[in-house]
Design a protein around this motif. Structure first.
Motif, PDB file in Angstrom:
ATOM      1  N   TYR A 273       0.884  -1.222  -0.057  1.00  0.00           N
ATOM      2  CA  TYR A 273      -0.070  -0.242   0.132  1.00  0.00           C
ATOM      3  C   TYR A 273       0.832   1.271   0.111  1.00  0.00           C
ATOM      4  CZ  TYR A 273       1.154   0.341   5.127  1.00  0.00           C
ATOM      5  OH  TYR A 273       1.670   0.483   6.068  1.00  0.00           O
ATOM      6  N   TRP A 274       2.197   1.014   0.325  1.00  0.00           N
ATOM      7  CA  TRP A 274       2.946   2.348   0.057  1.00  0.00           C
ATOM      8  C   TRP A 274       2.962   2.936  -1.298  1.00  0.00           C
ATOM      9  CZ3 TRP A 274       8.166  -0.210   2.373  1.00  0.00           C
ATOM     10  CH2 TRP A 274       7.900  -0.009   3.959  1.00  0.00           C
ATOM     11  N   LEU A 275       2.630   2.066  -2.287  1.00  0.00           N
ATOM     12  CA  LEU A 275       2.688   2.544  -3.761  1.00  0.00           C
ATOM     13  C   LEU A 275       1.188   2.765  -4.127  1.00  0.00           C
ATOM     14  CD1 LEU A 275       4.960  -0.313  -5.157  1.00  0.00           C
ATOM     15  CD2 LEU A 275       5.633   2.049  -4.248  1.00  0.00           C
ATOM     16  N   ALA A 276       1.249   3.733  -5.108  1.00  0.00           N
ATOM     17  CA  ALA A 276      -0.226   4.143  -5.569  1.00  0.00           C
ATOM     18  C   ALA A 276      -0.513   2.860  -6.645  1.00  0.00           C
ATOM     19  CB  ALA A 276      -0.004   5.359  -6.525  1.00  0.00           C
ATOM     20  N   PRO A 277      -1.919   2.620  -6.726  1.00  0.00           N
ATOM     21  CA  PRO A 277      -2.380   1.477  -7.408  1.00  0.00           C
ATOM     22  C   PRO A 277      -1.853   1.560  -8.658  1.00  0.00           C
ATOM     23  CG  PRO A 277      -4.146   2.549  -6.168  1.00  0.00           C
ATOM     24  CD  PRO A 277      -3.010   3.552  -6.035  1.00  0.00           C
ATOM     25  N   ASP A 278      -1.627   2.744  -9.519  1.00  0.00           N
ATOM     26  CA  ASP A 278      -1.252   2.616 -10.858  1.00  0.00           C
ATOM     27  C   ASP A 278       0.134   2.704 -11.245  1.00  0.00           C
ATOM     28  OD1 ASP A 278      -0.970   4.947  -9.826  1.00  0.00           O
ATOM     29  OD2 ASP A 278      -2.062   6.262 -11.645  1.00  0.00           O
ATOM     30  N   VAL A 279       0.928   2.565  -9.947  1.00  0.00           N
ATOM     31  CA  VAL A 279       2.544   2.652 -10.207  1.00  0.00           C
ATOM     32  C   VAL A 279       3.084   1.250 -10.735  1.00  0.00           C
ATOM     33  CG1 VAL A 279       4.611   2.643  -8.929  1.00  0.00           C
ATOM     34  CG2 VAL A 279       2.691   4.364  -8.385  1.00  0.00           C
ATOM     35  N   GLU A 280       3.870   1.390 -11.775  1.00  0.00           N
ATOM     36  CA  GLU A 280       4.517   0.359 -12.363  1.00  0.00           C
ATOM     37  C   GLU A 280       5.305  -0.653 -11.289  1.00  0.00           C
ATOM     38  OE1 GLU A 280       7.420  -1.344 -16.043  1.00  0.00           O
ATOM     39  OE2 GLU A 280       6.775   0.978 -15.660  1.00  0.00           O
ATOM     40  N   ARG A 281       5.153  -1.845 -11.000  1.00  0.00           N
ATOM     41  CA  ARG A 281       5.818  -2.620  -9.960  1.00  0.00           C
ATOM     42  C   ARG A 281       7.089  -2.913 -10.802  1.00  0.00           C
ATOM     43  NH1 ARG A 281       2.566  -3.971  -5.738  1.00  0.00           N
ATOM     44  NH2 ARG A 281       0.831  -2.441  -5.525  1.00  0.00           N
ATOM     45  N   THR A 282       8.252  -2.392 -10.667  1.00  0.00           N
ATOM     46  CA  THR A 282       9.465  -2.807 -11.209  1.00  0.00           C
ATOM     47  C   THR A 282      10.056  -3.687 -10.390  1.00  0.00           C
ATOM     48  OG1 THR A 282      10.633  -0.990 -10.058  1.00  0.00           O
ATOM     49  CG2 THR A 282       9.856  -0.454 -12.187  1.00  0.00           C
ATOM     50  N   SER A 283      11.206  -4.456 -10.877  1.00  0.00           N
ATOM     51  CA  SER A 283      11.734  -5.666 -10.124  1.00  0.00           C
ATOM     52  C   SER A 283      12.372  -4.920  -8.775  1.00  0.00           C
ATOM     53  CB  SER A 283      12.706  -6.096 -10.759  1.00  0.00           C
ATOM     54  OG  SER A 283      13.718  -5.381 -11.205  1.00  0.00           O
ATOM     55  N   ASP A 284      12.673  -3.720  -8.748  1.00  0.00           N
ATOM     56  CA  ASP A 284      13.439  -3.161  -7.833  1.00  0.00           C
ATOM     57  C   ASP A 284      12.198  -2.594  -6.645  1.00  0.00           C
ATOM     58  OD1 ASP A 284      16.099  -3.216  -8.724  1.00  0.00           O
ATOM     59  OD2 ASP A 284      16.151  -1.247  -9.429  1.00  0.00           O
ATOM     60  N   LEU A 285      11.274  -2.229  -7.065  1.00  0.00           N
ATOM     61  CA  LEU A 285      10.207  -2.028  -6.302  1.00  0.00           C
ATOM     62  C   LEU A 285       9.457  -3.118  -5.704  1.00  0.00           C
ATOM     63  CD1 LEU A 285       7.976   0.828  -7.772  1.00  0.00           C
ATOM     64  CD2 LEU A 285       9.291   0.974  -5.931  1.00  0.00           C
ATOM     65  N   GLU A 286       9.463  -4.325  -6.283  1.00  0.00           N
ATOM     66  CA  GLU A 286       8.857  -5.475  -5.631  1.00  0.00           C
ATOM     67  C   GLU A 286      10.040  -6.081  -4.661  1.00  0.00           C
ATOM     68  OE1 GLU A 286       6.158  -6.947  -6.130  1.00  0.00           O
ATOM     69  OE2 GLU A 286       5.095  -6.067  -7.898  1.00  0.00           O
ATOM     70  N   ALA A 287      11.065  -5.959  -5.005  1.00  0.00           N
ATOM     71  CA  ALA A 287      12.196  -6.433  -4.094  1.00  0.00           C
ATOM     72  C   ALA A 287      12.356  -5.841  -2.756  1.00  0.00           C
ATOM     73  CB  ALA A 287      13.478  -6.550  -4.677  1.00  0.00           C
ATOM     74  N   ALA A 288      12.021  -4.495  -2.886  1.00  0.00           N
ATOM     75  CA  ALA A 288      11.936  -3.422  -1.677  1.00  0.00           C
ATOM     76  C   ALA A 288      10.876  -3.935  -0.620  1.00  0.00           C
ATOM     77  CB  ALA A 288      12.044  -2.079  -2.142  1.00  0.00           C
ATOM     78  N   ILE A 289       9.495  -4.060  -1.412  1.00  0.00           N
ATOM     79  CA  ILE A 289       8.215  -4.422  -0.618  1.00  0.00           C
ATOM     80  C   ILE A 289       8.309  -5.878  -0.092  1.00  0.00           C
ATOM     81  CG2 ILE A 289       6.024  -5.011  -0.971  1.00  0.00           C
ATOM     82  CD1 ILE A 289       6.722  -1.901  -1.128  1.00  0.00           C
ATOM     83  N   GLN A 290       9.069  -6.685  -0.862  1.00  0.00           N
ATOM     84  CA  GLN A 290       9.254  -7.919  -0.059  1.00  0.00           C
ATOM     85  C   GLN A 290      10.239  -8.082   0.895  1.00  0.00           C
ATOM     86  OE1 GLN A 290      10.464 -11.063  -3.197  1.00  0.00           O
ATOM     87  NE2 GLN A 290      10.530 -12.431  -1.736  1.00  0.00           N
ATOM     88  N   ASP A 291      11.295  -7.222   0.995  1.00  0.00           N
ATOM     89  CA  ASP A 291      12.198  -7.257   1.928  1.00  0.00           C
ATOM     90  C   ASP A 291      11.536  -6.318   3.255  1.00  0.00           C
ATOM     91  OD1 ASP A 291      15.097  -7.275   3.009  1.00  0.00           O
ATOM     92  OD2 ASP A 291      14.868  -5.092   3.022  1.00  0.00           O
ATOM     93  N   ALA A 292      10.564  -5.510   2.954  1.00  0.00           N
ATOM     94  CA  ALA A 292      10.070  -4.938   4.041  1.00  0.00           C
ATOM     95  C   ALA A 292       9.106  -5.952   4.497  1.00  0.00           C
ATOM     96  CB  ALA A 292       9.470  -3.524   3.626  1.00  0.00           C
ATOM     97  N   ASP A 293       8.484  -6.698   3.722  1.00  0.00           N
ATOM     98  CA  ASP A 293       7.276  -7.497   4.439  1.00  0.00           C
ATOM     99  C   ASP A 293       7.947  -8.759   5.232  1.00  0.00           C
ATOM    100  OD1 ASP A 293       5.384  -6.254   2.759  1.00  0.00           O
ATOM    101  OD2 ASP A 293       5.321  -7.519   1.079  1.00  0.00           O
ATOM    102  N   GLU A 294       8.986  -8.807   5.034  1.00  0.00           N
ATOM    103  CA  GLU A 294       9.600 -10.111   5.817  1.00  0.00           C
ATOM    104  C   GLU A 294       9.646  -9.749   7.306  1.00  0.00           C
ATOM    105  OE1 GLU A 294      13.354 -10.672   4.163  1.00  0.00           O
ATOM    106  OE2 GLU A 294      12.678 -11.889   2.577  1.00  0.00           O
ATOM    107  N   GLY A 295       9.697  -8.524   7.476  1.00  0.00           N
ATOM    108  CA  GLY A 295       9.806  -8.033   8.960  1.00  0.00           C
ATOM    109  C   GLY A 295       8.262  -8.091   9.735  1.00  0.00           C
ATOM    110  N   ILE A 296       7.377  -8.282   9.096  1.00  0.00           N
ATOM    111  CA  ILE A 296       5.957  -8.109   9.389  1.00  0.00           C
ATOM    112  C   ILE A 296       5.581  -9.355  10.457  1.00  0.00           C
ATOM    113  CG2 ILE A 296       3.456  -8.080   8.826  1.00  0.00           C
ATOM    114  CD1 ILE A 296       4.183  -6.332   6.422  1.00  0.00           C
TER     115      ILE A 296
END
Length: 274
Positions: free
Chosen positions: A132-155
């Motif tokens: 949800y940090w990203l706007a719905p229409d933002v293109e999910r690049t591999s770098d963005l996906e990796a950053a979100i996945q890294d943050a999610d590991e701490g949840i």
């Protein structure tokens, strides 16, 4: 005290809708949001209150115009509400797509209670991803996906319990807990818990009361639940426990000797958060 400085405020979120949930999101919930809106004087802007933002940003003016305000950030004055209001007002002014990365020590000024429309209910949504940090229409690049996945590991697994205010089940390792932020003054909560504890009625759902956090002027009691207890198994147990708890909180009778001893034990278990 220096002119323009900010006085210490024990309960910075007092007067906001859902004060206990503000405290829970600030201290014990890993990933959650709640909608808010600024007053007409401040532009009637949509705001998404969140637990955290990337790189501990205080606020983000997202590219789609939505403003995100993070609660789990460092505060610099004696009033967290003033600090957060300063970050929010700065986020309103910056261009969409811009993060507010640092907020200095604010002087006396408007607080969240002055900036937000208090008629908007504080309705919390718990998330299992920071997407949800990203706007719905933002293109999910591999770098963005990796950053979100890294943050999610701490949840940690967290669920908001329906039917009561600001109660959150969570699983930490092999154990489950309930953390329940209370809207009452600290002394009222401690007295109520002491009354129950002295009667050995402070536990529920085959779990036990183990202590409490103190944060932003409120108390967050913690129960360790029976191993393997799922969030959806708590509804009936809390429904049965809540009236006992409410009666203990409402009692104005002086504590007896057993209750005073129980209260002293509770105080020894407290942990003060920011």
């Amino acid at each position: 005290m220096a002119k323009g400085s900010v006085d210490f405020v024990l309960r910075p979120f007092e007067g906001l809708p859902g004060e206990p949930d503000w405290v829970a999101l600030k201290e014990v919930v890993p990933a959650a949001t709640a909608p808010a809106r600024t007053t007409a004087e401040h532009g009637s802007k949509d705001v998404l209150i969140t637990t955290v933002l990337p790189q501990a940003w205080p606020a983000l003016h997202r590219a789609d115009g939505v403003i995100l305000l993070a609660l789990q950030t460092s505060t610099h004055s004696g009033d967290a509400s003033r600090d957060l209001a300063a970050a929010l007002l700065e986020a309103i002014e910056v261009e969409p797509g811009t993060a507010v990365e640092v907020v200095g020590l604010p002087e006396a000024g408007p607080r969240l209670q002055d900036v937000l429309d208090l008629s908007v209910p504080f309705e919390v949504t718990v998330h299992d991803s920071f997407a949800y940090w990203l706007a719905p229409d933002v293109e999910r690049t591999s770098d963005l996906e990796a950053a979100i996945q890294d943050a999610d590991e701490g949840i940690i697994d967290t669920v908001k319990i329906p039917g009561v205010e600001a109660a959150y089940w969570c699983r930490m390792g092999a154990k489950e807990f309930l953390r329940w932020a209370q809207p009452h003054d600290e002394q009222v909560v401690l007295d109520g818990l002491a009354r129950l504890h002295a009667r050995r009625e402070s536990g529920f759902a085959d779990g036990k009361f183990i202590g409490y956090f103190r944060s932003s002027g409120l108390v967050v009691p913690v129960w360790e639940l029976a191993r393997g207890t799922e969030a959806d198994e708590l509804d009936s147990a809390i429904a049965q426990f809540a009236p006992r708890f409410e009666a203990a909180l409402a009692s104005t009778e002086p504590l007896d000797a057993n209750e005073r001893r129980a209260r002293a034990g509770l105080v020894a278990r407290q942990v003060t958060l920011r």
